[in-house]
Design a protein around this motif. Structure first.
Motif, PDB file in Angstrom:
ATOM      1  N   PRO A 112      12.222  89.735  59.086  1.00  0.00           N
ATOM      2  CA  PRO A 112      12.346  88.348  58.609  1.00  0.00           C
ATOM      3  C   PRO A 112      12.239  87.364  59.780  1.00  0.00           C
ATOM      4  CG  PRO A 112      14.504  89.406  58.649  1.00  0.00           C
ATOM      5  CD  PRO A 112      13.488  90.459  58.985  1.00  0.00           C
ATOM      6  N   PRO A 113      11.823  86.131  59.479  1.00  0.00           N
ATOM      7  CA  PRO A 113      11.768  85.138  60.561  1.00  0.00           C
ATOM      8  C   PRO A 113      13.166  84.884  61.126  1.00  0.00           C
ATOM      9  CG  PRO A 113      11.194  84.149  58.421  1.00  0.00           C
ATOM     10  CD  PRO A 113      11.423  85.594  58.192  1.00  0.00           C
ATOM     11  N   SER A 114      13.213  84.545  62.396  1.00  0.00           N
ATOM     12  CA  SER A 114      14.493  84.266  63.051  1.00  0.00           C
ATOM     13  C   SER A 114      15.051  82.939  62.543  1.00  0.00           C
ATOM     14  CB  SER A 114      14.299  84.183  64.563  1.00  0.00           C
ATOM     15  OG  SER A 114      13.569  83.004  64.885  1.00  0.00           O
ATOM     16  N   GLN A 115      16.284  82.681  62.891  1.00  0.00           N
ATOM     17  CA  GLN A 115      16.929  81.427  62.502  1.00  0.00           C
ATOM     18  C   GLN A 115      16.139  80.240  63.050  1.00  0.00           C
ATOM     19  OE1 GLN A 115      21.149  81.577  63.197  1.00  0.00           O
ATOM     20  NE2 GLN A 115      21.433  79.391  62.857  1.00  0.00           N
TER      21      GLN A 115
ATOM     22  N   ALA B 178      18.072  84.117  57.767  1.00  0.00           N
ATOM     23  CA  ALA B 178      17.563  84.976  58.842  1.00  0.00           C
ATOM     24  C   ALA B 178      18.178  86.370  58.814  1.00  0.00           C
ATOM     25  CB  ALA B 178      17.817  84.317  60.197  1.00  0.00           C
ATOM     26  N   SER B 179      19.331  86.495  58.184  1.00  0.00           N
ATOM     27  CA  SER B 179      20.046  87.781  58.173  1.00  0.00           C
ATOM     28  C   SER B 179      19.489  88.773  57.156  1.00  0.00           C
ATOM     29  CB  SER B 179      21.533  87.561  57.885  1.00  0.00           C
ATOM     30  OG  SER B 179      21.732  87.231  56.504  1.00  0.00           O
ATOM     31  N   ASN B 180      18.732  88.288  56.165  1.00  0.00           N
ATOM     32  CA  ASN B 180      18.252  89.190  55.118  1.00  0.00           C
ATOM     33  C   ASN B 180      16.968  88.629  54.504  1.00  0.00           C
ATOM     34  OD1 ASN B 180      17.815  90.641  52.710  1.00  0.00           O
ATOM     35  ND2 ASN B 180      19.987  91.024  52.456  1.00  0.00           N
ATOM     36  N   GLY B 181      15.855  89.302  54.767  1.00  0.00           N
ATOM     37  CA  GLY B 181      14.562  88.858  54.277  1.00  0.00           C
ATOM     38  C   GLY B 181      14.476  88.751  52.759  1.00  0.00           C
ATOM     39  N   LYS B 182      15.307  89.518  52.055  1.00  0.00           N
ATOM     40  CA  LYS B 182      15.270  89.457  50.593  1.00  0.00           C
ATOM     41  C   LYS B 182      15.864  88.165  50.053  1.00  0.00           C
ATOM     42  CE  LYS B 182      14.892  94.304  49.418  1.00  0.00           C
ATOM     43  NZ  LYS B 182      15.441  95.420  48.658  1.00  0.00           N
ATOM     44  N   LEU B 183      16.561  87.416  50.888  1.00  0.00           N
ATOM     45  CA  LEU B 183      17.104  86.125  50.464  1.00  0.00           C
ATOM     46  C   LEU B 183      16.058  85.014  50.529  1.00  0.00           C
ATOM     47  CD1 LEU B 183      20.643  86.090  52.125  1.00  0.00           C
ATOM     48  CD2 LEU B 183      20.122  86.225  49.675  1.00  0.00           C
TER      49      LEU B 183
ATOM     50  N   ARG C 225      27.847  78.755  46.138  1.00  0.00           N
ATOM     51  CA  ARG C 225      28.219  78.583  47.545  1.00  0.00           C
ATOM     52  C   ARG C 225      27.304  77.644  48.339  1.00  0.00           C
ATOM     53  NH1 ARG C 225      28.268  84.138  50.094  1.00  0.00           N
ATOM     54  NH2 ARG C 225      28.792  82.909  51.925  1.00  0.00           N
ATOM     55  N   LEU C 226      25.995  77.626  48.012  1.00  0.00           N
ATOM     56  CA  LEU C 226      25.047  76.841  48.820  1.00  0.00           C
ATOM     57  C   LEU C 226      25.406  75.365  48.955  1.00  0.00           C
ATOM     58  CD1 LEU C 226      21.431  78.142  48.101  1.00  0.00           C
ATOM     59  CD2 LEU C 226      22.797  78.421  50.154  1.00  0.00           C
ATOM     60  N   PRO C 227      25.830  74.689  47.858  1.00  0.00           N
ATOM     61  CA  PRO C 227      26.130  73.263  48.010  1.00  0.00           C
ATOM     62  C   PRO C 227      27.191  72.958  49.074  1.00  0.00           C
ATOM     63  CG  PRO C 227      25.972  73.839  45.693  1.00  0.00           C
ATOM     64  CD  PRO C 227      25.939  75.124  46.464  1.00  0.00           C
ATOM     65  N   GLY C 228      28.092  73.897  49.349  1.00  0.00           N
ATOM     66  CA  GLY C 228      29.146  73.671  50.332  1.00  0.00           C
ATOM     67  C   GLY C 228      28.814  74.178  51.724  1.00  0.00           C
ATOM     68  N   MET C 229      27.625  74.753  51.894  1.00  0.00           N
ATOM     69  CA  MET C 229      27.254  75.322  53.190  1.00  0.00           C
ATOM     70  C   MET C 229      26.503  74.303  54.048  1.00  0.00           C
ATOM     71  SD  MET C 229      25.950  79.111  51.999  1.00  0.00           S
ATOM     72  CE  MET C 229      25.836  79.829  53.621  1.00  0.00           C
ATOM     73  N   SER C 230      26.680  74.423  55.351  1.00  0.00           N
ATOM     74  CA  SER C 230      25.932  73.575  56.283  1.00  0.00           C
ATOM     75  C   SER C 230      24.512  74.134  56.427  1.00  0.00           C
ATOM     76  CB  SER C 230      26.610  73.566  57.652  1.00  0.00           C
ATOM     77  OG  SER C 230      26.448  74.830  58.289  1.00  0.00           O
ATOM     78  N   GLU C 231      23.614  73.322  56.972  1.00  0.00           N
ATOM     79  CA  GLU C 231      22.247  73.778  57.207  1.00  0.00           C
ATOM     80  C   GLU C 231      22.238  74.983  58.138  1.00  0.00           C
ATOM     81  OE1 GLU C 231      20.567  70.141  58.622  1.00  0.00           O
ATOM     82  OE2 GLU C 231      20.254  69.363  56.589  1.00  0.00           O
ATOM     83  N   GLU C 232      23.078  74.955  59.161  1.00  0.00           N
ATOM     84  CA  GLU C 232      23.148  76.078  60.108  1.00  0.00           C
ATOM     85  C   GLU C 232      23.578  77.363  59.408  1.00  0.00           C
ATOM     86  OE1 GLU C 232      22.033  76.353  63.306  1.00  0.00           O
ATOM     87  OE2 GLU C 232      21.241  74.392  62.762  1.00  0.00           O
ATOM     88  N   GLU C 233      24.564  77.269  58.523  1.00  0.00           N
ATOM     89  CA  GLU C 233      25.031  78.446  57.788  1.00  0.00           C
ATOM     90  C   GLU C 233      23.918  78.986  56.888  1.00  0.00           C
ATOM     91  OE1 GLU C 233      29.797  77.675  57.154  1.00  0.00           O
ATOM     92  OE2 GLU C 233      28.397  76.393  56.038  1.00  0.00           O
ATOM     93  N   MET C 234      23.180  78.093  56.251  1.00  0.00           N
ATOM     94  CA  MET C 234      22.081  78.521  55.379  1.00  0.00           C
ATOM     95  C   MET C 234      20.974  79.204  56.186  1.00  0.00           C
ATOM     96  SD  MET C 234      21.488  75.637  52.483  1.00  0.00           S
ATOM     97  CE  MET C 234      22.482  74.191  52.749  1.00  0.00           C
ATOM     98  N   LEU C 235      20.608  78.631  57.315  1.00  0.00           N
ATOM     99  CA  LEU C 235      19.567  79.210  58.162  1.00  0.00           C
ATOM    100  C   LEU C 235      19.981  80.590  58.675  1.00  0.00           C
ATOM    101  CD1 LEU C 235      18.513  76.013  60.103  1.00  0.00           C
ATOM    102  CD2 LEU C 235      17.030  77.338  58.582  1.00  0.00           C
ATOM    103  N   LYS C 236      21.236  80.691  59.079  1.00  0.00           N
ATOM    104  CA  LYS C 236      21.751  81.974  59.577  1.00  0.00           C
ATOM    105  C   LYS C 236      21.708  83.029  58.470  1.00  0.00           C
ATOM    106  CE  LYS C 236      25.675  83.952  62.034  1.00  0.00           C
ATOM    107  NZ  LYS C 236      26.984  83.699  62.639  1.00  0.00           N
ATOM    108  N   LEU C 237      22.098  82.643  57.277  1.00  0.00           N
ATOM    109  CA  LEU C 237      22.097  83.552  56.139  1.00  0.00           C
ATOM    110  C   LEU C 237      20.672  83.989  55.796  1.00  0.00           C
ATOM    111  CD1 LEU C 237      23.925  84.887  54.017  1.00  0.00           C
ATOM    112  CD2 LEU C 237      23.682  82.838  52.622  1.00  0.00           C
TER     113      LEU C 237
ATOM    114  N   PHE D 124      20.361  89.835  45.884  1.00  0.00           N
ATOM    115  CA  PHE D 124      21.360  89.447  46.894  1.00  0.00           C
ATOM    116  C   PHE D 124      21.852  88.015  46.672  1.00  0.00           C
ATOM    117  CE2 PHE D 124      19.291  92.957  49.208  1.00  0.00           C
ATOM    118  CZ  PHE D 124      20.419  93.720  49.447  1.00  0.00           C
ATOM    119  N   TYR D 125      20.945  87.148  46.251  1.00  0.00           N
ATOM    120  CA  TYR D 125      21.316  85.765  45.964  1.00  0.00           C
ATOM    121  C   TYR D 125      22.420  85.752  44.913  1.00  0.00           C
ATOM    122  CZ  TYR D 125      20.737  80.811  44.748  1.00  0.00           C
ATOM    123  OH  TYR D 125      20.947  79.476  44.519  1.00  0.00           O
ATOM    124  N   LYS D 126      22.219  86.562  43.882  1.00  0.00           N
ATOM    125  CA  LYS D 126      23.199  86.626  42.789  1.00  0.00           C
ATOM    126  C   LYS D 126      24.490  87.308  43.227  1.00  0.00           C
ATOM    127  CE  LYS D 126      19.559  86.358  39.387  1.00  0.00           C
ATOM    128  NZ  LYS D 126      18.616  87.079  38.573  1.00  0.00           N
ATOM    129  N   GLU D 127      24.357  88.420  43.964  1.00  0.00           N
ATOM    130  CA  GLU D 127      25.542  89.161  44.437  1.00  0.00           C
ATOM    131  C   GLU D 127      26.423  88.294  45.331  1.00  0.00           C
ATOM    132  OE1 GLU D 127      24.393  92.788  46.393  1.00  0.00           O
ATOM    133  OE2 GLU D 127      23.636  93.683  44.534  1.00  0.00           O
TER     134      GLU D 127
END
Length: 120
Positions: free
Chosen positions: A37-40, A87-92, A73-85, A64-67
């Motif tokens: 997957p692409p990096s953060q 980058a952690s799993n290509g299936k997302l 959760r996304l509305p409460g996450m920062s952009e950095e948290e979303m990017l990190k997530l 994984f999105y559903k699990e």
């Protein structure tokens, strides 16, 4: 620059997109989105270049999105948290994801691809 096409072999939409690229004789490099997957930082650049909301990069129909209950959760996450997530799993990541370093498309829409990638 060659187009980087982040694809998943088991994804029907990705196979359709790959056929479209081949049919249009557009050179591209296939990158397996699950294995590499692409990096953060790469995702940050693609997001900025795309002009899209960051949440559009998420594969909302994926397991994984559903699990991970990301719809809630996304509305409460920062952009950095979303990017990190992402980058952690290509299936997302919504696929296919294409970039040439400047232009970016997320998902497969033939009209959009004709306008973005089939231009001489």
């Amino acid at each position: 620059m060659t187009i980087k096409a982040y694809l998943y072999d088991k994804c029907g939409t990705c196979r359709k997109a790959k056929q479209w690229l081949q049919h249009k004789e557009i050179p591209f490099e296939t990158i397996p989105i699950v294995d590499a997957p692409p990096s953060q930082e790469e995702l940050r650049q693609m997001w900025k270049n795309s002009g899209l909301e960051l949440k559009k990069f998420f594969n909302t129909s994926g397991q994984f999105y559903k699990e991970l209950n990301l719809k809630e959760r996304l509305p409460g996450m920062s952009e950095e948290e979303m990017l990190k997530l992402l980058a952690s799993n290509g299936k997302l990541i919504k696929r296919p994801l294409l970039t040439d370093g400047k232009k970016v498309t997320v998902g497969f829409n033939e009209e959009q691809w004709d306008a973005t990638w089939a231009q001489p």
